[in-house]
Enzyme design. Structure first.
Site, PDB file in Angstrom:
ATOM      1  N   LYS A  16      22.381  55.367  40.195  1.00 25.54           N
ATOM      2  CA  LYS A  16      23.151  56.117  41.197  1.00 25.54           C
ATOM      3  C   LYS A  16      24.652  56.053  40.874  1.00 25.54           C
ATOM      4  O   LYS A  16      25.067  55.239  40.027  1.00 25.54           O
ATOM      5  CB  LYS A  16      22.851  55.537  42.584  1.00 25.54           C
ATOM      6  N   TYR A  56      15.485  63.468  48.021  1.00 26.97           N
ATOM      7  CA  TYR A  56      15.200  62.548  49.132  1.00 26.97           C
ATOM      8  C   TYR A  56      14.495  63.228  50.303  1.00 26.97           C
ATOM      9  O   TYR A  56      14.568  62.734  51.429  1.00 26.97           O
ATOM     10  CB  TYR A  56      16.504  61.891  49.605  1.00 26.97           C
ATOM     11  N   PHE A  64      20.225  57.840  58.040  1.00 26.13           N
ATOM     12  CA  PHE A  64      21.143  57.708  56.898  1.00 26.13           C
ATOM     13  C   PHE A  64      20.992  58.832  55.868  1.00 26.13           C
ATOM     14  O   PHE A  64      21.666  58.835  54.846  1.00 26.13           O
ATOM     15  CB  PHE A  64      20.953  56.340  56.218  1.00 26.13           C
ATOM     16  N   ARG A  92       9.586  49.071  39.756  1.00 29.02           N
ATOM     17  CA  ARG A  92      10.060  48.721  41.107  1.00 29.02           C
ATOM     18  C   ARG A  92      10.324  47.216  41.215  1.00 29.02           C
ATOM     19  O   ARG A  92      11.216  46.784  41.937  1.00 29.02           O
ATOM     20  CB  ARG A  92       9.024  49.137  42.147  1.00 29.02           C
ATOM     21  N   THR A  98      14.596  47.162  48.323  1.00 31.20           N
ATOM     22  CA  THR A  98      15.579  48.200  48.682  1.00 31.20           C
ATOM     23  C   THR A  98      16.918  47.608  49.137  1.00 31.20           C
ATOM     24  O   THR A  98      17.973  48.062  48.712  1.00 31.20           O
ATOM     25  CB  THR A  98      15.000  49.084  49.809  1.00 31.20           C
ATOM     26  N   ARG A 109      18.767  44.814  41.554  1.00 30.11           N
ATOM     27  CA  ARG A 109      19.561  44.829  42.802  1.00 30.11           C
ATOM     28  C   ARG A 109      19.942  43.418  43.229  1.00 30.11           C
ATOM     29  O   ARG A 109      21.030  43.194  43.769  1.00 30.11           O
ATOM     30  CB  ARG A 109      18.778  45.532  43.904  1.00 30.11           C
ATOM     31  N   ASN A 119      22.920  50.446  46.417  1.00 33.87           N
ATOM     32  CA  ASN A 119      21.947  49.598  45.704  1.00 33.87           C
ATOM     33  C   ASN A 119      21.674  50.071  44.274  1.00 33.87           C
ATOM     34  O   ASN A 119      20.667  49.729  43.677  1.00 33.87           O
ATOM     35  CB  ASN A 119      20.672  49.411  46.531  1.00 33.87           C
ATOM     36  N   HIS A 122      17.541  53.918  41.593  1.00 35.23           N
ATOM     37  CA  HIS A 122      16.352  54.467  42.248  1.00 35.23           C
ATOM     38  C   HIS A 122      15.174  54.406  41.278  1.00 35.23           C
ATOM     39  O   HIS A 122      15.335  54.628  40.085  1.00 35.23           O
ATOM     40  CB  HIS A 122      16.595  55.931  42.634  1.00 35.23           C
ATOM     41  N   GLU A 133       9.194  63.717  40.956  1.00 34.63           N
ATOM     42  CA  GLU A 133      10.600  63.462  40.637  1.00 34.63           C
ATOM     43  C   GLU A 133      10.906  63.800  39.174  1.00 34.63           C
ATOM     44  O   GLU A 133      11.975  64.353  38.886  1.00 34.63           O
ATOM     45  CB  GLU A 133      10.955  62.009  40.968  1.00 34.63           C
TER      46      GLU A 133
HETATM   47  P1  RTP Z   1      14.844  54.169  46.138  1.00 30.92           P
HETATM   48  O1  RTP Z   1      13.931  55.297  46.585  1.00 30.92           O
HETATM   49  O2  RTP Z   1      16.276  54.568  46.023  1.00 30.92           O
HETATM   50  O3  RTP Z   1      14.330  53.402  44.967  1.00 30.92           O
HETATM   51  O4  RTP Z   1      14.838  53.144  47.297  1.00 30.92           O
HETATM   52  P2  RTP Z   1      13.613  52.640  48.086  1.00 30.92           P
HETATM   53  O5  RTP Z   1      12.385  53.428  47.813  1.00 30.92           O
HETATM   54  O6  RTP Z   1      13.591  51.176  47.777  1.00 30.92           O
HETATM   55  O7  RTP Z   1      14.102  52.903  49.559  1.00 30.92           O
HETATM   56  P3  RTP Z   1      13.882  54.137  50.549  1.00 30.92           P
HETATM   57  O8  RTP Z   1      13.420  53.578  51.826  1.00 30.92           O
HETATM   58  O9  RTP Z   1      13.109  55.235  49.894  1.00 30.92           O
HETATM   59  O10 RTP Z   1      15.368  54.596  50.727  1.00 30.92           O
HETATM   60  C1  RTP Z   1      16.009  55.360  49.761  1.00 30.92           C
HETATM   61  C2  RTP Z   1      17.428  54.939  49.636  1.00 30.92           C
HETATM   62  O11 RTP Z   1      18.100  55.166  50.882  1.00 30.92           O
HETATM   63  C3  RTP Z   1      19.135  54.220  51.038  1.00 30.92           C
HETATM   64  N1  RTP Z   1      18.995  53.555  52.315  1.00 30.92           N
HETATM   65  N2  RTP Z   1      19.988  53.378  53.132  1.00 30.92           N
HETATM   66  N3  RTP Z   1      19.737  51.700  56.287  1.00 30.92           N
HETATM   67  C4  RTP Z   1      20.327  52.359  55.311  1.00 30.92           C
HETATM   68  O12 RTP Z   1      21.490  52.643  55.323  1.00 30.92           O
HETATM   69  C5  RTP Z   1      19.504  52.746  54.183  1.00 30.92           C
HETATM   70  N4  RTP Z   1      18.214  52.524  54.026  1.00 30.92           N
HETATM   71  C6  RTP Z   1      17.888  53.052  52.814  1.00 30.92           C
HETATM   72  C7  RTP Z   1      19.046  53.219  49.909  1.00 30.92           C
HETATM   73  O13 RTP Z   1      20.009  53.570  48.931  1.00 30.92           O
HETATM   74  C8  RTP Z   1      17.650  53.455  49.364  1.00 30.92           C
HETATM   75  O14 RTP Z   1      17.566  53.124  48.017  1.00 30.92           O
END
Ligand code: RTP
Length: 155
Positions: A16, A56, A64, A92, A98, A109, A119, A122, A133
């Site tokens: 990112k 997304y 968010f 992962r 996350t 991370r 973070n 992705h 994707e």
């Molecule tokens: P990613 O898709 O980026 O690998 O992350 P992830 O699956 O671990 O997490 P996901 O729940 O899909 O969320 C995507 C991205 O959204 C941002 N996020 N911000 N509370 C918050 O402000 C919040 N929660 C999630 C993070 O950048 C996350 O990677």
């Protein structure tokens, strides 16, 4: 060998804008490379806001979502496809939880980020998202099929 390569699992990984700005490209690429995964596509792009929203789309109901899409489109992103046995799930694992406050030390991370909104990386969360994707970010001819010298020692 070719049949083996054709069946190999692939995942989409993106560094990112925060990871790029912090100079962590080589560090992150290196962790996947040293593990034994194979890089089959890579490019640097500044995604538009609309493109970030597509990436997304599963999160569009989350509070968010808008900030997240603004952020992803705020600067250069390194888009990659990595290949290898178990690369989706293990990728992962290399990335970590996350929320970097909950990521284990030793993960990307855990070692390199502090807050969930920054973070740095992705990774696709399953076979279907990986396929979607990869198709969203890359044209088929941007994926390179090759035999690396290392793989006969990895497998
Ligand atoms: P990613 O898709 O980026 O690998 O992350 P992830 O699956 O671990 O997490 P996901 O729940 O899909 O969320 C995507 C991205 O959204 C941002 N996020 N911000 N509370 C918050 O402000 C919040 N929660 C999630 C993070 O950048 C996350 O990677």
């Amino acid at each position: 060998q070719e049949a083996h390569a054709a069946e190999m699992e692939r995942t989409f990984i993106a560094i990112k804008p925060d990871g790029v700005q912090r100079g962590l490209i080589a560090e992150i690429v290196s962790r996947f490379e040293r593990k034994g995964f194979k890089l089959v596509a890579i490019k640097i792009v500044v995604p538009s806001k609309g493109f970030a929203e597509k990436h997304y789309h599963d999160l569009k109901e989350r509070p968010f979502f808008n900030g997240l899409c603004d952020f992803l489109s705020s600067g250069p992103v390194i888009a990659m496809v990595w290949e290898g046995e178990g690369v989706i799930k293990y990728g992962r694992k290399l990335i970590g939880a996350t929320d970097p406050q909950k990521s284990e030390p030793g993960t990307i991370r855990g070692d390199l980020a502090v807050v969930v909104g920054r973070n740095i990386i992705h990774g696709s969360d399953g076979p279907e998202t990986a396929k979607d994707e990869i198709n969203l970010w890359f044209k088929p001819d941007e994926l390179v099929t090759y035999t690396s010298n290392a793989e006969k020692w990895v497998y």
